[in-house]
Write a protein that holds these residues in place. Sequence first.
Motif, PDB file in Angstrom:
ATOM      1  N   LYS A   1       0.803  -1.216   0.000  1.00  0.00           N
ATOM      2  CA  LYS A   1       0.000   0.000   0.000  1.00  0.00           C
ATOM      3  C   LYS A   1       0.841   1.273   0.000  1.00  0.00           C
ATOM      4  CE  LYS A   1      -4.083  -2.001   2.092  1.00  0.00           C
ATOM      5  NZ  LYS A   1      -5.030  -1.928   3.197  1.00  0.00           N
ATOM      6  N   LEU A   2       1.960   1.269   0.690  1.00  0.00           N
ATOM      7  CA  LEU A   2       2.803   2.468   0.733  1.00  0.00           C
ATOM      8  C   LEU A   2       3.287   2.823  -0.669  1.00  0.00           C
ATOM      9  CD1 LEU A   2       4.328   4.703   2.233  1.00  0.00           C
ATOM     10  CD2 LEU A   2       6.172   3.042   2.613  1.00  0.00           C
ATOM     11  N   ALA A   3       3.858   1.843  -1.368  1.00  0.00           N
ATOM     12  CA  ALA A   3       4.364   2.098  -2.723  1.00  0.00           C
ATOM     13  C   ALA A   3       3.229   2.494  -3.658  1.00  0.00           C
ATOM     14  CB  ALA A   3       5.100   0.870  -3.249  1.00  0.00           C
ATOM     15  N   ALA A   4       2.096   1.795  -3.577  1.00  0.00           N
ATOM     16  CA  ALA A   4       0.961   2.112  -4.445  1.00  0.00           C
ATOM     17  C   ALA A   4       0.441   3.516  -4.157  1.00  0.00           C
ATOM     18  CB  ALA A   4      -0.150   1.082  -4.253  1.00  0.00           C
TER      19      ALA A   4
ATOM     20  N   MET B   1      -7.555  13.432 -12.074  1.00  0.00           N
ATOM     21  CA  MET B   1      -6.582  13.899 -11.096  1.00  0.00           C
ATOM     22  C   MET B   1      -7.133  13.758  -9.681  1.00  0.00           C
ATOM     23  SD  MET B   1      -5.244  17.790 -10.400  1.00  0.00           S
ATOM     24  CE  MET B   1      -6.921  18.228  -9.964  1.00  0.00           C
ATOM     25  N   GLU B   2      -8.376  14.179  -9.474  1.00  0.00           N
ATOM     26  CA  GLU B   2      -8.985  14.104  -8.149  1.00  0.00           C
ATOM     27  C   GLU B   2      -9.131  12.661  -7.677  1.00  0.00           C
ATOM     28  OE1 GLU B   2     -11.716  18.147  -8.361  1.00  0.00           O
ATOM     29  OE2 GLU B   2     -12.617  16.232  -8.889  1.00  0.00           O
ATOM     30  N   ASN B   3      -9.560  11.764  -8.558  1.00  0.00           N
ATOM     31  CA  ASN B   3      -9.719  10.357  -8.188  1.00  0.00           C
ATOM     32  C   ASN B   3      -8.385   9.707  -7.833  1.00  0.00           C
ATOM     33  OD1 ASN B   3     -12.477  10.506  -8.600  1.00  0.00           O
ATOM     34  ND2 ASN B   3     -12.394   9.643 -10.657  1.00  0.00           N
ATOM     35  N   THR B   4      -7.353  10.028  -8.606  1.00  0.00           N
ATOM     36  CA  THR B   4      -6.030   9.468  -8.353  1.00  0.00           C
ATOM     37  C   THR B   4      -5.472   9.984  -7.030  1.00  0.00           C
ATOM     38  OG1 THR B   4      -5.672   9.400 -10.739  1.00  0.00           O
ATOM     39  CG2 THR B   4      -3.739   9.131  -9.357  1.00  0.00           C
ATOM     40  N   PHE B   5      -5.679  11.269  -6.749  1.00  0.00           N
ATOM     41  CA  PHE B   5      -5.240  11.838  -5.471  1.00  0.00           C
ATOM     42  C   PHE B   5      -5.959  11.147  -4.312  1.00  0.00           C
ATOM     43  CE2 PHE B   5      -5.666  14.948  -2.033  1.00  0.00           C
ATOM     44  CZ  PHE B   5      -4.336  15.266  -1.813  1.00  0.00           C
ATOM     45  N   GLN B   6      -7.275  10.965  -4.440  1.00  0.00           N
ATOM     46  CA  GLN B   6      -8.055  10.328  -3.374  1.00  0.00           C
ATOM     47  C   GLN B   6      -7.589   8.895  -3.135  1.00  0.00           C
ATOM     48  OE1 GLN B   6     -10.545  12.049  -1.553  1.00  0.00           O
ATOM     49  NE2 GLN B   6     -10.227  10.313  -0.213  1.00  0.00           N
ATOM     50  N   LYS B   7      -7.294   8.148  -4.199  1.00  0.00           N
ATOM     51  CA  LYS B   7      -6.787   6.777  -4.046  1.00  0.00           C
ATOM     52  C   LYS B   7      -5.459   6.780  -3.296  1.00  0.00           C
ATOM     53  CE  LYS B   7      -8.887   4.705  -8.132  1.00  0.00           C
ATOM     54  NZ  LYS B   7      -8.637   4.154  -9.477  1.00  0.00           N
ATOM     55  N   GLY B   8      -4.594   7.734  -3.630  1.00  0.00           N
ATOM     56  CA  GLY B   8      -3.296   7.819  -2.966  1.00  0.00           C
ATOM     57  C   GLY B   8      -3.412   8.082  -1.479  1.00  0.00           C
ATOM     58  N   ILE B   9      -4.223   9.064  -1.105  1.00  0.00           N
ATOM     59  CA  ILE B   9      -4.328   9.369   0.328  1.00  0.00           C
ATOM     60  C   ILE B   9      -5.059   8.258   1.079  1.00  0.00           C
ATOM     61  CG2 ILE B   9      -4.093  11.861   0.033  1.00  0.00           C
ATOM     62  CD1 ILE B   9      -7.090  12.120   0.554  1.00  0.00           C
TER      63      ILE B   9
ATOM     64  N   LEU C   1      -4.855   4.992   0.327  1.00  0.00           N
ATOM     65  CA  LEU C   1      -3.878   3.913   0.499  1.00  0.00           C
ATOM     66  C   LEU C   1      -2.840   4.245   1.563  1.00  0.00           C
ATOM     67  CD1 LEU C   1      -3.365   2.838  -3.204  1.00  0.00           C
ATOM     68  CD2 LEU C   1      -4.245   1.408  -1.353  1.00  0.00           C
ATOM     69  N   LEU C   2      -2.492   5.511   1.699  1.00  0.00           N
ATOM     70  CA  LEU C   2      -1.499   5.920   2.690  1.00  0.00           C
ATOM     71  C   LEU C   2      -2.106   6.141   4.074  1.00  0.00           C
ATOM     72  CD1 LEU C   2       0.650   8.361   0.540  1.00  0.00           C
ATOM     73  CD2 LEU C   2       1.194   6.014   1.210  1.00  0.00           C
ATOM     74  N   GLY C   3      -3.431   6.120   4.145  1.00  0.00           N
ATOM     75  CA  GLY C   3      -4.087   6.304   5.438  1.00  0.00           C
ATOM     76  C   GLY C   3      -4.064   7.733   5.934  1.00  0.00           C
ATOM     77  N   VAL C   4      -3.954   8.689   5.022  1.00  0.00           N
ATOM     78  CA  VAL C   4      -3.946  10.102   5.405  1.00  0.00           C
ATOM     79  C   VAL C   4      -5.375  10.497   5.791  1.00  0.00           C
ATOM     80  CG1 VAL C   4      -3.482  12.454   4.617  1.00  0.00           C
ATOM     81  CG2 VAL C   4      -2.032  10.576   3.843  1.00  0.00           C
ATOM     82  N   PRO C   5      -5.577  11.049   6.996  1.00  0.00           N
ATOM     83  CA  PRO C   5      -6.938  11.414   7.428  1.00  0.00           C
ATOM     84  C   PRO C   5      -7.402  12.717   6.772  1.00  0.00           C
ATOM     85  CG  PRO C   5      -5.383  11.996   9.135  1.00  0.00           C
ATOM     86  CD  PRO C   5      -4.600  11.308   8.036  1.00  0.00           C
TER      87      PRO C   5
ATOM     88  N   HIS D   1      -6.011  16.525  12.105  1.00  0.00           N
ATOM     89  CA  HIS D   1      -4.758  16.306  12.814  1.00  0.00           C
ATOM     90  C   HIS D   1      -4.989  15.496  14.078  1.00  0.00           C
ATOM     91  CE1 HIS D   1      -1.352  17.380  15.433  1.00  0.00           C
ATOM     92  NE2 HIS D   1      -0.674  17.339  14.308  1.00  0.00           N
ATOM     93  N   ASP D   2      -5.902  15.955  14.896  1.00  0.00           N
ATOM     94  CA  ASP D   2      -6.297  15.246  16.108  1.00  0.00           C
ATOM     95  C   ASP D   2      -7.633  15.832  16.561  1.00  0.00           C
ATOM     96  OD1 ASP D   2      -5.687  17.654  17.469  1.00  0.00           O
ATOM     97  OD2 ASP D   2      -3.688  16.960  17.970  1.00  0.00           O
ATOM     98  N   GLN D   3      -8.073  15.477  17.738  1.00  0.00           N
ATOM     99  CA  GLN D   3      -9.388  15.912  18.198  1.00  0.00           C
ATOM    100  C   GLN D   3      -9.377  17.259  18.927  1.00  0.00           C
ATOM    101  OE1 GLN D   3     -12.184  14.327  17.308  1.00  0.00           O
ATOM    102  NE2 GLN D   3     -10.841  13.012  16.115  1.00  0.00           N
ATOM    103  N   ARG D   4      -8.211  17.856  19.113  1.00  0.00           N
ATOM    104  CA  ARG D   4      -8.133  19.150  19.808  1.00  0.00           C
ATOM    105  C   ARG D   4      -8.669  20.268  18.916  1.00  0.00           C
ATOM    106  NH1 ARG D   4      -2.149  19.720  21.082  1.00  0.00           N
ATOM    107  NH2 ARG D   4      -2.800  21.876  21.092  1.00  0.00           N
ATOM    108  N   PRO D   5      -9.414  21.196  19.498  1.00  0.00           N
ATOM    109  CA  PRO D   5      -9.875  22.353  18.703  1.00  0.00           C
ATOM    110  C   PRO D   5      -8.682  23.179  18.210  1.00  0.00           C
ATOM    111  CG  PRO D   5     -10.989  22.248  20.822  1.00  0.00           C
ATOM    112  CD  PRO D   5      -9.907  21.242  20.863  1.00  0.00           C
ATOM    113  N   ARG D   6      -8.722  23.564  16.957  1.00  0.00           N
ATOM    114  CA  ARG D   6      -7.645  24.359  16.370  1.00  0.00           C
ATOM    115  C   ARG D   6      -8.252  25.390  15.439  1.00  0.00           C
ATOM    116  NH1 ARG D   6      -2.791  21.728  17.129  1.00  0.00           N
ATOM    117  NH2 ARG D   6      -2.951  19.545  17.634  1.00  0.00           N
TER     118      ARG D   6
END
Length: 88
Positions: free
Chosen positions: A10-13, A45-53, A55-59, A79-84
């Motif tokens: 998944k990382l490489a993909a 472009m948008e679909n490919t970007f979404q697949k990448g994030i 697969l990498l588990g980017v929230p 980033h986390d649950q803290r208000p920002r």
Amino acid sequence: MQAFFENNQKLAAGQLYLGAAYAFRAALQYTPPGDSDFSARVKEMENTFQKGIDLLGVPMQPVEVPFEATTLPGYYLEHDQRPRPVVV
């Protein structure tokens, strides 16, 4: 990309999908917005970007920001649950 995905790398993909999204984005600079295939290229472009994030588990998730009589596309990175503060 597909071979990495099928072999559970998944990382490489994910990295390859993000690289492809960047290449599609660069190609859009040479595509007039009025061309019949411009929207299809943006979607690719948008679909490919979404697949990448994904697969990498980017929230990260796509969002629509209200602006005047329309909306502007963007992404929300959790980033986390803290208000920002939010920067737009």
